[in-house]
Scaffold this motif. Structure first.
Motif, mmCIF file in Angstrom:
data_model
loop_
_atom_site.group_PDB
_atom_site.id
_atom_site.type_symbol
_atom_site.label_atom_id
_atom_site.label_comp_id
_atom_site.label_asym_id
_atom_site.label_seq_id
_atom_site.Cartn_x
_atom_site.Cartn_y
_atom_site.Cartn_z
ATOM 1 N N GLY A 1 0.781 -1.228 0.000
ATOM 2 C CA GLY A 1 0.000 0.000 0.000
ATOM 3 C C GLY A 1 0.814 1.279 0.000
ATOM 4 N N ASP A 2 0.538 2.134 -0.950
ATOM 5 C CA ASP A 2 1.273 3.387 -1.043
ATOM 6 C C ASP A 2 0.654 4.417 -0.107
ATOM 7 N N LYS A 3 1.132 5.653 -0.218
ATOM 8 C CA LYS A 3 0.727 6.680 0.739
ATOM 9 C C LYS A 3 -0.755 6.999 0.664
ATOM 10 N N ASN A 4 -1.436 6.608 -0.412
ATOM 11 C CA ASN A 4 -2.869 6.873 -0.523
ATOM 12 C C ASN A 4 -3.673 6.078 0.498
ATOM 13 N N TYR A 5 -3.079 5.023 1.062
ATOM 14 C CA TYR A 5 -3.798 4.195 2.027
ATOM 15 C C TYR A 5 -3.601 4.676 3.459
ATOM 16 N N THR A 6 -2.818 5.698 3.660
ATOM 17 C CA THR A 6 -2.573 6.203 5.008
ATOM 18 C C THR A 6 -3.886 6.569 5.690
ATOM 19 N N GLY A 7 -4.050 6.119 6.930
ATOM 20 C CA GLY A 7 -5.206 6.516 7.713
ATOM 21 C C GLY A 7 -6.289 5.479 7.868
ATOM 22 N N GLU A 8 -6.228 4.370 7.129
ATOM 23 C CA GLU A 8 -7.263 3.360 7.264
ATOM 24 C C GLU A 8 -6.935 2.399 8.396
ATOM 25 N N PRO A 9 -7.853 2.187 9.335
ATOM 26 C CA PRO A 9 -7.643 1.121 10.313
ATOM 27 C C PRO A 9 -7.494 -0.214 9.598
ATOM 28 N N ASP A 10 -6.610 -1.063 10.092
ATOM 29 C CA ASP A 10 -6.476 -2.384 9.482
ATOM 30 C C ASP A 10 -5.937 -3.369 10.510
ATOM 31 N N LEU B 1 -3.381 1.085 17.636
ATOM 32 C CA LEU B 1 -4.656 1.776 17.559
ATOM 33 C C LEU B 1 -5.366 1.488 16.242
ATOM 34 N N TYR B 2 -4.613 1.299 15.159
ATOM 35 C CA TYR B 2 -5.245 0.891 13.906
ATOM 36 C C TYR B 2 -5.937 -0.460 14.083
ATOM 37 N N ASN B 3 -5.292 -1.398 14.781
ATOM 38 C CA ASN B 3 -5.887 -2.710 15.017
ATOM 39 C C ASN B 3 -7.126 -2.604 15.902
ATOM 40 N N ARG B 4 -7.151 -1.624 16.774
ATOM 41 C CA ARG B 4 -8.220 -1.457 17.752
ATOM 42 C C ARG B 4 -9.415 -0.664 17.223
ATOM 43 N N PHE B 5 -9.203 0.157 16.210
ATOM 44 C CA PHE B 5 -10.195 1.139 15.790
ATOM 45 C C PHE B 5 -11.469 0.567 15.170
ATOM 46 N N PRO B 6 -11.481 -0.672 14.658
ATOM 47 C CA PRO B 6 -12.716 -1.161 14.027
ATOM 48 C C PRO B 6 -13.967 -1.022 14.874
ATOM 49 N N GLY B 7 -13.857 -1.179 16.205
ATOM 50 C CA GLY B 7 -15.059 -1.126 17.032
ATOM 51 C C GLY B 7 -15.795 0.195 16.933
#
Length: 739
Positions: free
Chosen positions: A554-563, A571-577
């Motif tokens: 993933g390039d810089k366009n994917y920055t910010g998505e929880p995954d 926090l990315y791993n935790r954010f889905p809730g």
């Protein structure tokens, strides 16, 4: 609401240190890399707040400051409040993945001029299996940087050693060839080769990252494993994960205890632990539904016995898979089997072509694996006691349409498959498993009009197949309960950066799939917005590799998505809730949990070494194999640790624990909603995003951990004040809360 109170009295209560051993305690929103990049000291006390019937976690860190430490161990006291105690305490050793990136820029003297602006450098054999073949060059990216850390370009390799433009490259197993109009060491500022970080922004997380959690004493058999005591090398940080569980009957109050760290030649170091138990309980069976796939063949392969063992229904495979199901229930998630075609063989389900009748003689081994989780008898005491699977996933959706049943003609397959589905529905009804509301039958995966296959003898696109399958499902006889609608379809992937990726949902009105545009081949992801999907009672969220590009690195366009990547921030791993609540999802799916056990995933079926696949670290892999010894094991990964004991077990990952917490975040949002209303909850969680507008919030989480804690603290206040909104909400990071 569970809290961890961040100690503000560091002068009075500093981290505990004795010569070369430094210890501290923290919440779970930081993944402490082994090299000390994320800090080498912290607090000596922590306070957690939790409900009854809940599991929460904290972590203990040990830093070997100037010499190797030997026989490092931790002992937990019970948490006590007068005569009341919390004894459900489990300790885990954090295991580390080598997720370092390799900057090969070197110096000008390292590069050889090959003419025509082609340069090469001997970089030797690289990590993972990067063979230098064209197919290998296309499976990874090399990152080229100009002007410091800006202007990054991540590109896949060419199939010849003659790159002709900037950022083109080729690797032959020894030499890296790049294009540059002057020496690459001065033309570029960094060359990351190869880059196997899930997203460009994760380059900052380069290092040895924790993920697998091996228990000191396991939750399944109560067996002591051999990971403690342990050594810690000089200059390294070793993480220890701790689960704390309350039962439904745990009295409310403040419980206190200690965690004592010992090592050879060192003074024992004592950390203070406090837990505030609130006077309300969570349900053992979450209202948030889920289907996380388990594949018996991959499970047994990872445990060293090959994939065939997982298809035989052996006593070993059945018992082991059952423990995987139990582990997921402890983490508030339900599962389904992804390799159950063997139950639909002509022996177990013979077809009589004369009478047009399918005879079903057995649901084994599926039944032995799942019946306890459906009856609520798999967990019988402590946290999550009585937990049931939140849904009932048919053992396999369309087994009679596969080549497996060549004895059934294409003309007869609709009748045979309908009878198979009906037989399972009827059996579930006799067992009291509420199939009308819980049974899920998936249609073909990711249908779109541009992908074709031969189905029942007809070459047709996947949308047509999905529609036909859906119409068949609607023919089930529900005994008067109404039209059966619980068909699940997973939306096609969307390359747009400002809409949701790969969201799955149930169809509420069979035949249209809630997205008529599918018949024209358009994407369905717009269905998550109120204007096109006003009834979200059957909308499930799906986090997949699409949050980092799926095989694109993933390039810089994917920055910010929880995954769910192992190299992603905690926090990315935790954010889905929070997202699940915001977008009114009432469930989630996930396609696999042990993908990298097999050679087809990662790098040769060695998950403790690499869980690289589909352009990310850990997509489809949340559980590691817990193996007692290597006797008779022919497919064991080279780096799989032998943990001792007498029973193999599943090993949880930190990401799986974060998903548990995410489900509980959703549950707390729903509790607050019941008391204060949805607008009040939305007003609170808006602070979790830098842009809270519905169409953009998913891509704009606020990654400041203190901010997340503050939002959780404000959400907790809604519950503690019985939904009243006239309280003074916390506005500063004092007394921050998190589970």
């Amino acid at each position: 609401m569970k809290k961890i109170i961040i100690a503000l009295f560091l002068i009075m209560f500093p981290y505990t240190c004795h010569a070369s051993m430094v210890t501290w305690v923290d919440n779970t929103l930081t993944k402490y890399r082994q090299g000390g990049e994320d800090g080498i000291s912290g607090n000596s006390s922590i306070s957690l707040t939790m409900a009854k019937n809940e599991i929460t976690s904290y972590q203990i860190l040990v830093y070997a400051a100037s010499e190797d430490l030997t026989n490092v161990d931790v002992t937990l006291s019970n948490l006590t409040n007068g005569s009341n105690t919390i004894t459900d305490l489990y300790v885990y050793k954090q295991m580390y993945l080598d997720l370092r990136v390799n900057d090969v820029i070197g110096t000008t003297g390292d590069w050889e001029d090959q003419g025509s602006n082609i340069w090469r450098k001997n970089i030797g054999t690289q990590p993972y299996v990067w063979s230098g073949t064209p197919s290998s060059n296309y499976s990874v990216n090399v990152g080229f940087y100009k002007n410091g850390t800006t202007d990054a370009h991540y590109t896949k390799g060419s199939n010849t050693a003659t790159p002709s433009t900037d950022y083109q490259w080729y690797y032959d197993g020894t030499y890296l060839f790049v294009y540059a109009t002057s020496n690459p060491a001065s033309y570029y500022t960094r060359i990351i080769a190869p880059n196997r970080m899930s997203r460009v922004e994760y380059i900052k997380n380069s290092g040895f990252m924790p993920d697998a959690l091996i228990p000191k004493v396991d939750r399944f058999y109560g067996e002591t494993r051999n990971v403690f005591p342990m050594p810690v090398q000089s200059g390294k940080v070793q993480g220890i994960w701790v689960d704390v569980g309350t039962a439904s009957a745990t009295p409310a109050g403040i419980y206190t205890g200690t965690a004592t760290l010992t090592a050879d030649g060192k003074t024992p170091q004592v950390l203070s632990i406090s837990v505030v138990v609130k006077d309300f309980a969570l349900d053992s069976t979450s209202a948030f539904q889920s289907t996380y796939m388990l594949n018996e063949a991959k499970i047994t392969y990872g445990h060293g016995y090959g994939s065939y063992e997982g298809t035989t229904g052996s006593a070993y495979s059945t018992e082991l898979t059952k423990q995987y199901v139990k582990m997921m229930l402890y983490n508030k998630l339900s599962t389904a089997l992804g390799n159950s075609k063997f139950i639909a063989t002509s022996t177990l389900m013979p077809w009589n072509s004369s009478t047009q009748t399918l005879m079903v003689s057995s649901w084994e081994p599926w039944l032995s694996i799942y019946q306890d989780s459906l009856d609520g008898t798999l967990i019988t005491s402590g946290p999550m006691s009585g937990a049931k699977s939140s849904q009932l996933y048919i053992p396999i959706g369309w087994p009679l349409d596969y080549a497996l049943r060549s004895d059934i003609s294409n003309a007869d397959k609709e009748a045979a498959t309908l009878q198979y589905h009906q037989a399972f529905y009827d059996y579930a009804q006799t067992r009291g498993w509420d199939p009308f509301n819980k049974l899920i039958i998936p249609v073909i995966d990711e249908p779109n009009t541009s992908t074709y296959l031969t189905w029942r003898g007809v070459y047709q696109n996947k949308v047509s197949v999905a529609l036909e399958e859906g119409r068949e499902i609607s023919k089930l006889n529900t005994g008067g309960a109404g039209p059966f609608k619980r068909a699940m379809v997973n939306s096609v992937r969307n390359s747009s950066m400002e809409t949701f990726d790969n969201y799955g949902f149930f169809d509420a009105y069979m035949g249209s799939f809630s997205c008529a545009s599918w018949d024209t081949g358009a994407n369905c992801t717009s269905a998550i917005y109120p204007s096109t999907y006003p009834d979200r009672t059957n909308l499930w969220g799906y986090y997949s590799c699409m949050t980092n590009g799926c095989s694109t690195v993933g390039d810089k366009n994917y920055t910010g998505e929880p995954d769910l990547s192992a190299d992603g921030d905690a926090l990315y791993n935790r954010f889905p809730g929070i997202n699940w609540y915001l977008y009114q999802n009432n469930g989630t799916i996930y396609w696999d949990t042990s993908w990298d056990n097999m050679p087809s995933g990662g790098t040769g079926g060695d998950p403790y070494y690499s869980i690289w696949g589909f352009g990310s670290n850990g997509d489809g892999h949340l559980i590691y194999p817990g193996v007692i010894n290597d006797t008779g094991r022919t497919t064991l990964g080279t780096h799989t640790p032998l943990i001792g004991g007498t029973h193999d077990i599943p090993i949880e990952s930190i990401r799986l624990k974060q998903l548990r917490d995410a489900v509980q975040d959703w549950e707390y949002c729903k509790k607050a909603e019941a008391l204060a209303g949805r607008p009040a909850v939305l007003a609170v969680i808006a602070g979790a995003f830098t842009d809270p507008t519905e169409g953009r919030a998913f891509f704009h989480p606020n990654m400041d951990k203190n901010n997340f804690l503050l939002v959780r603290n404000q959400l907790d206040a809604l519950i503690e004040n019985n939904g009243a909104t006239d309280f003074t909400a916390p506005t500063t990071p004092a007394n921050l809360s998190v589970q």
